[in-house]
Enzyme design. Sequence first.
Site, short mmCIF file in Angstrom:
data_model
loop_
_atom_site.label_atom_id
_atom_site.label_comp_id
_atom_site.label_asym_id
_atom_site.label_seq_id
_atom_site.Cartn_x
_atom_site.Cartn_y
_atom_site.Cartn_z
N GLU A 461 2.64 -19.07 -12.90
CA GLU A 461 1.89 -20.11 -13.63
C GLU A 461 0.56 -20.40 -12.93
O GLU A 461 0.24 -21.55 -12.59
CB GLU A 461 2.75 -21.37 -13.79
CG GLU A 461 4.00 -21.07 -14.58
CD GLU A 461 4.79 -22.31 -15.02
OE1 GLU A 461 4.49 -23.42 -14.56
OE2 GLU A 461 5.71 -22.13 -15.84
N GLU A 537 10.48 -16.48 -16.46
CA GLU A 537 11.13 -17.77 -16.15
C GLU A 537 11.54 -18.38 -17.48
O GLU A 537 10.71 -18.49 -18.40
CB GLU A 537 10.15 -18.68 -15.40
CG GLU A 537 10.78 -19.99 -14.98
CD GLU A 537 9.82 -20.84 -14.13
OE1 GLU A 537 9.15 -20.30 -13.24
OE2 GLU A 537 9.74 -22.05 -14.40
C1 GAL Z 1 7.95 -24.11 -14.22
C2 GAL Z 1 7.55 -23.72 -12.81
C3 GAL Z 1 8.70 -23.88 -11.83
C4 GAL Z 1 9.35 -25.21 -12.05
C5 GAL Z 1 9.83 -25.31 -13.47
C6 GAL Z 1 10.59 -26.57 -13.77
O1 GAL Z 1 6.87 -24.35 -15.02
O2 GAL Z 1 7.14 -22.39 -12.77
O3 GAL Z 1 8.22 -23.78 -10.53
O4 GAL Z 1 8.43 -26.20 -11.78
O5 GAL Z 1 8.69 -25.27 -14.30
O6 GAL Z 1 10.93 -26.61 -15.13
#
Ligand code: GAL
Length: 845
Positions: A461, A537
């Site tokens: 991100e 993710e």
């Molecule tokens: C994502 C991020 C992670 C964590 C996650 C929580 O956007 O990449 O590090 O913060 O959200 O939902």
Amino acid sequence: MPIQITCHKGIENSCCDEIIYNLVSILHLFNPVITMLPFKLPFRFIKAFILLLFILFSINVFSQSPRSRMDFDKGWRFHLGDIKGAEKIDVKDADWRALDLPHDWSIEGKFAKENPATPDGGALPGGIGWYRKSFTVPATSKDKKVYIDFDGVYEKSTVWINGHELGFRPNGYISFEYDLTPYLKFGGNNIIAVKVDNSVQPNSRWYSGSGIYRNVWLVTTNKVAIDHWGTYVTTPEADDKSAIVHVQTQVKNTSETPAKVILATTIYNPSGKAALTLNSAESDVAKSNYIAQEIKINNPVLWSVEHPALYKVVTKVMVGKAVVDEYTTPFGIRYFNFDVDKGFTLNGKPMKILGVCDHHDLGSLGAAFNYRALERQLQMLKDMGCNGIRTSHNPPAPELLDLCDKMGFIVMDEAFDCWERGKVKYDYHLFFKEWHKRDLEDQILRDRNHPSVMIWSIGNEIPQQSDTSALRIAPELAGIIHNLDKTRPITTANNDPSTNNKIIASGALDLVGYNYAERDFPHFHERYPGKKFIGTETTSALETRGFYQMPSDSIQRWPTARDYKTRAKMNADHTVSAYDNISTPWGSTHEETWKVIKKYDFLSGMFIWTGWDYLGEPTPYGWPSRSSYFGIIDLAGFPKDVYYMYQSEWTDKPVLHILPHWNWEAGKTVDVWAYYNHADEVELFLNGKSLGTKKKEGDDLHVMWHVKYEPGTIKAVSRKDGKVVLTREIHTAGKPAKIQLMADRKNIKADGKDLSFITVKILDKDGNLVPNADNLVDFKINGNAFIAGVDNGNETDLDSFKASSRHAFNGLALAIVQTKQQPGAITFSASSKDLQSATVVLQAK
Ligand code: GAL
């Protein structure tokens, strides 16, 4: 230990201690033999004689071994707080705390909202810490090279040897080595000093820990030797008939004179047998040379997630007849592909990457690395059917990759959470410009031989997704990797997967990584025709283990606004229902996500946020919550219910799991869910009366009944072709009456590092788990061990993890017992007011 010897290889006292401890244990084995001798000599005399023989033998063996890599973790001194000039040789550190590494001082501190890490960073203290260690190097080593290797220091470390500064590394996750040789006193005492500065915070979006939190090694080589991370093993051609193994070795010569070097390279197959040896042509090494060799292997045993077969290359560096170095590189033979339409294949077999993202903390042990604690984390994920790990968002401990190689996980090895633009005020963006090349190169050099590593991620991100600077940086980072490894695809984890994303537009990526946006997954090729997909993710669902709230069949997004102003709609006690029906607004529930990934072949896999709960980022709440709710497994290691949904989908094990517990107010309508597999249907019974049979329809992943509660027994029976597959029942529990202890391992190694994880259950008089029990349990330990941490999985518990008592949370608590270095029985007991106590006996060997 009364005996003092100096290790011949020039290594430190602590390694000698370890050898002596082992010797003493071995000497005990001689007792029966000594008793049988026809003449009488004092035991002590005979043992001393055997010890002497052993030392002479060891010296002989060690003197032939051209390289040593010694555990340098023991016998450090630590001071919390800055001291001017603490690197100087003559600093009096006798009253500093004595400890062994790995060490994380933050986890020993008190939770407080005001700590500069903020609750997102785990709400524990940071600061500056100093470490010192005194060690001797014998005069006989003066022609050797001696290096110190740090696997990771959080963060901004400066290292000195005998008052001489060796260097500074800002990145808290990178492994690095310093050459101690020019500044060592051979035959004398040496002082290594390390300053660790984690005072300027926030510098992380999650709990980082503070200190020398990974292992440290002392490496001794000859002057002609294989360089640091100096081998690179690839299999440019591989299938089940044959494989070409390409071994590239960097040989370094730090002596004054050029050396004529031959490499004798042997490949050992997974059963440990030497398969082939190849001698290289003679090469003149003045300073540093690459020597390339190629070996063909017939009928190789392929590495896979089910059978992670490991070969190794043993490289001997020969100068004339002398073996001046010997270096082992484990590797695996496998081939894989990401296909635009068909998704991922390993060794030609289509499969999905069923992965999780995890941070590096080990729950109540904090960031302090422990092999067994990590192995346990991975084992529980493996048992769930997980086959992938993303090292979010930084290089992992090197042992994580060793474990993934051995246990069969596919790794997405990630480098950065930000580039030039940061996410929190003092994070790595402050160092990116100066350090990214060095850090990324070191990561790739260290990790590129691991068969488990199949994807490089150059960022998570990255705020510059929206910025034209990404058009410059992404190709540069990809270029750095390609210079060192072209065998793995490169990706970034994008939270803006749209075509506005400049990282994707840069063309530097081999895989387009999506973070979340699972509703867009099916339309991926409309947006990116001809491109390959990976779910870098996904999910970010939220659950508190053991807590249930109706209704369970409507999906909610918490918090409804990121500024937490709508918290009133959530729970005042900071709980989140464990029915997999609540996720963050940017995420989706486990079932929502898996249904999409499962459906389309081109979706090569996903990495769920997260496998385990972690310290920090207590979304959807803020303080006093201090750890995450995202895990499929809670911080203490107790699976949340959704663990069994994955197990029912991702493994062949027969599964029938029902939720919730069976202690409710009379008359309440309770939603009963069942996850199951290997069956056509499940029938539910309340106190013997059938509540009907249900089966999963379409893409369902569970079945559900609305049940009018009455105390007693809720029972589920799964059947296939009319035959019972599994039965599960939950009884209404009475008052807490007794404690039950269950050790994950009763036989542990007396090596000062091994752990036994002891689950503490609060039961009623009939042995039922009391589902809301929160009794305070006191622990006592007798024997050569100590309590390394306690926990219960409650995200809001502000009691210290370093304690000898813990409240249960929803019926469960955890104590982690760590061995010292002496063998023997360890008695661990737990007691609590008004409850029957329990004891478990462990053996340290
Ligand atoms: C994502 C991020 C992670 C964590 C996650 C929580 O956007 O990449 O590090 O913060 O959200 O939902």
